[in-house]
Design a protein around this motif. Structure first.
Motif, PDB file in Angstrom:
ATOM      1  N   ARG A 111       0.792  -1.255  -0.079  1.00  0.00           N
ATOM      2  CA  ARG A 111       0.039   0.028  -0.119  1.00  0.00           C
ATOM      3  C   ARG A 111       0.969   1.369  -0.001  1.00  0.00           C
ATOM      4  O   ARG A 111       0.482   2.372  -0.751  1.00  0.00           O
ATOM      5  N   GLU A 112       2.177   1.156   0.654  1.00  0.00           N
ATOM      6  CA  GLU A 112       2.979   2.305   0.589  1.00  0.00           C
ATOM      7  C   GLU A 112       3.653   2.673  -0.699  1.00  0.00           C
ATOM      8  O   GLU A 112       3.850   3.687  -1.274  1.00  0.00           O
ATOM      9  N   GLU A 113       3.740   1.651  -1.402  1.00  0.00           N
ATOM     10  CA  GLU A 113       4.473   1.666  -2.653  1.00  0.00           C
ATOM     11  C   GLU A 113       3.472   2.091  -3.763  1.00  0.00           C
ATOM     12  O   GLU A 113       3.799   2.307  -4.715  1.00  0.00           O
ATOM     13  N   SER A 114       2.181   1.707  -3.795  1.00  0.00           N
ATOM     14  CA  SER A 114       1.307   1.738  -4.820  1.00  0.00           C
ATOM     15  C   SER A 114      -0.006   2.283  -4.405  1.00  0.00           C
ATOM     16  O   SER A 114      -0.208   2.718  -3.054  1.00  0.00           O
ATOM     17  N   GLY A 115      -0.981   2.578  -5.163  1.00  0.00           N
ATOM     18  CA  GLY A 115      -2.301   2.717  -4.861  1.00  0.00           C
ATOM     19  C   GLY A 115      -3.157   1.959  -4.497  1.00  0.00           C
ATOM     20  O   GLY A 115      -4.383   2.048  -4.486  1.00  0.00           O
ATOM     21  N   LEU A 116      -2.819   0.501  -4.412  1.00  0.00           N
ATOM     22  CA  LEU A 116      -3.425  -0.747  -4.079  1.00  0.00           C
ATOM     23  C   LEU A 116      -4.302  -0.515  -2.775  1.00  0.00           C
ATOM     24  O   LEU A 116      -3.849   0.232  -1.719  1.00  0.00           O
ATOM     25  N   THR A 117      -5.440  -0.928  -2.579  1.00  0.00           N
ATOM     26  CA  THR A 117      -6.602  -0.976  -1.409  1.00  0.00           C
ATOM     27  C   THR A 117      -6.550  -2.591  -1.088  1.00  0.00           C
ATOM     28  O   THR A 117      -7.012  -3.294  -1.875  1.00  0.00           O
ATOM     29  N   LEU A 118      -6.244  -2.837   0.328  1.00  0.00           N
ATOM     30  CA  LEU A 118      -6.400  -3.964   0.803  1.00  0.00           C
ATOM     31  C   LEU A 118      -7.822  -4.097   1.070  1.00  0.00           C
ATOM     32  O   LEU A 118      -8.422  -3.641   2.229  1.00  0.00           O
ATOM     33  N   LYS A 119      -8.624  -5.117   0.427  1.00  0.00           N
ATOM     34  CA  LYS A 119      -9.888  -5.087   0.610  1.00  0.00           C
ATOM     35  C   LYS A 119     -10.287  -6.058   1.767  1.00  0.00           C
ATOM     36  O   LYS A 119     -11.357  -6.139   2.254  1.00  0.00           O
ATOM     37  N   ASN A 120      -9.597  -7.188   1.553  1.00  0.00           N
ATOM     38  CA  ASN A 120      -9.848  -8.359   2.682  1.00  0.00           C
ATOM     39  C   ASN A 120      -8.869  -9.440   2.737  1.00  0.00           C
ATOM     40  O   ASN A 120      -7.725  -9.257   2.085  1.00  0.00           O
ATOM     41  N   THR A 121      -8.943 -10.028   3.902  1.00  0.00           N
ATOM     42  CA  THR A 121      -8.072 -11.266   3.951  1.00  0.00           C
ATOM     43  C   THR A 121      -8.679 -12.697   4.111  1.00  0.00           C
ATOM     44  O   THR A 121      -9.474 -12.766   5.118  1.00  0.00           O
ATOM     45  N   ILE A 122      -7.944 -13.443   3.605  1.00  0.00           N
ATOM     46  CA  ILE A 122      -8.456 -14.904   3.662  1.00  0.00           C
ATOM     47  C   ILE A 122      -7.458 -15.603   4.276  1.00  0.00           C
ATOM     48  O   ILE A 122      -6.335 -15.611   4.099  1.00  0.00           O
ATOM     49  N   THR A 123      -7.983 -16.550   5.371  1.00  0.00           N
ATOM     50  CA  THR A 123      -7.085 -17.448   6.183  1.00  0.00           C
ATOM     51  C   THR A 123      -7.280 -18.941   5.526  1.00  0.00           C
ATOM     52  O   THR A 123      -8.637 -19.363   5.535  1.00  0.00           O
ATOM     53  N   VAL A 124      -6.199 -19.643   5.193  1.00  0.00           N
ATOM     54  CA  VAL A 124      -6.299 -20.837   4.896  1.00  0.00           C
ATOM     55  C   VAL A 124      -5.266 -21.661   5.684  1.00  0.00           C
ATOM     56  O   VAL A 124      -4.156 -21.220   5.762  1.00  0.00           O
ATOM     57  N   HIS A 125      -5.913 -22.823   6.342  1.00  0.00           N
ATOM     58  CA  HIS A 125      -5.037 -23.438   7.492  1.00  0.00           C
ATOM     59  C   HIS A 125      -4.168 -24.403   6.612  1.00  0.00           C
ATOM     60  O   HIS A 125      -4.790 -25.452   5.862  1.00  0.00           O
ATOM     61  N   ARG A 126      -2.978 -24.666   6.781  1.00  0.00           N
ATOM     62  CA  ARG A 126      -1.809 -25.662   6.069  1.00  0.00           C
ATOM     63  C   ARG A 126      -1.286 -26.476   7.186  1.00  0.00           C
ATOM     64  O   ARG A 126      -0.063 -26.663   6.702  1.00  0.00           O
ATOM     65  N   TRP A 127      -1.585 -26.905   8.215  1.00  0.00           N
ATOM     66  CA  TRP A 127      -1.057 -27.584   9.235  1.00  0.00           C
ATOM     67  C   TRP A 127      -0.542 -28.795   8.623  1.00  0.00           C
ATOM     68  O   TRP A 127       0.590 -29.392   8.702  1.00  0.00           O
ATOM     69  N   GLU A 128      -1.245 -29.399   7.762  1.00  0.00           N
ATOM     70  CA  GLU A 128      -1.009 -30.682   7.207  1.00  0.00           C
ATOM     71  C   GLU A 128       0.155 -30.562   6.358  1.00  0.00           C
ATOM     72  O   GLU A 128       1.045 -31.740   5.742  1.00  0.00           O
TER      73      GLU A 128
END
Length: 248
Positions: free
Chosen positions: A88-105
């Protein structure tokens, strides 16, 4: 097991049913993180990438970034949030959301991070496309709530009748898991399992593009066949070329 939960996904800002022609961008930082000695090295490795992609994007297009958290030298690297701030500091991108994916295995060691974040960036939060209906999942209590009789309700925003259950399924939410509801008769979630990263990326492709459109990839590992299976076209990006585009 506890799961990180963040605010619910938002759907495209475009009018319902309207699907603009657009492409999408997909960046996987797993290799970058694996090769880095410090968290600062991870950020340095992406220098120029975010502004170059931003300049390439149309307002309707989206950027998805796999950002694996890492445990190194006795502490956790919060890669996802660090990359989100850096981009976000480098560009004009907006963080709209965050998805969580579990990868324990996939990790399997006590001191490894059990989850990855997928950052969802947009260029224009009023125009971006997000086809959530394409990745809806099965309802949990459909037909069993309210004696199975209340199939309609009143809208909280308008004085109109609305369906209680979307016929295409329920919102997938921000934590993507496989849900098993077959072990009991009451449709409760009996067991959950992590979904493979490949399936998570498939969902990103489905919500970000239409058939025959292009998925521009950077540092992804062997997902071209998955993209083609969904009738999209995978086109890898060259990080050197991206940096040259913004170096002047």
């Amino acid at each position: 097991m506890s799961y990180l939960s963040v605010k619910m996904m938002q759907q495209s800002s475009a009018p319902k049913g309207k699907r603009e022609t657009n492409q999408m961008y997909l960046v996987d930082l797993e290799r970058v993180v694996s090769d880095a000695d410090t968290q600062e090295d991870v950020l340095s490795a992406t220098e120029g990438v975010w502004s170059a992609i931003y300049e390439r994007m149309d307002p309707t297009e989206t950027l998805w970034v796999v950002a694996p958290n890492a445990y190194r030298d006795g502490r956790m690297w919060p890669i996802a949030m660090a990359v989100a701030d850096y981009a976000r500091e480098e560009s004009g991108l907006t963080l709209k959301n965050t998805i969580t994916v579990h990868r324990w295995e996939d990790r399997g060691a006590d001191m490894e991070s059990a989850y990855d974040e997928i950052l969802f960036f947009v260029k224009d939060k009023r125009e971006y496309q997000f086809h959530k209906d394409d990745i809806r999942v099965a309802h949990v209590y459909e037909g069993n709530e309210w004696g199975g009789e209340r199939k309609e309700g009143n809208s909280a925003y308008h004085n109109t009748k609305v369906r209680r259950y979307n016929p295409d399924g329920k919102d997938p939410g921000n934590v993507w898991l496989d849900e098993d509801r077959t072990q009991t008769d009451n449709q409760e979630v009996d067991e959950v399992e992590p979904i493979p990263l490949r399936e998570a990326l498939r969902r990103c492709v489905l919500v970000g593009t239409n058939e025959s459109e292009t998925v521009y990839t950077l540092w992804t590992n062997e997902i071209e066949d998955m993209v083609s299976d969904e009738e999209r076209v995978a086109e890898p990006l060259d990080v050197t070329v991206l940096r040259e585009e913004v170096s002047g």
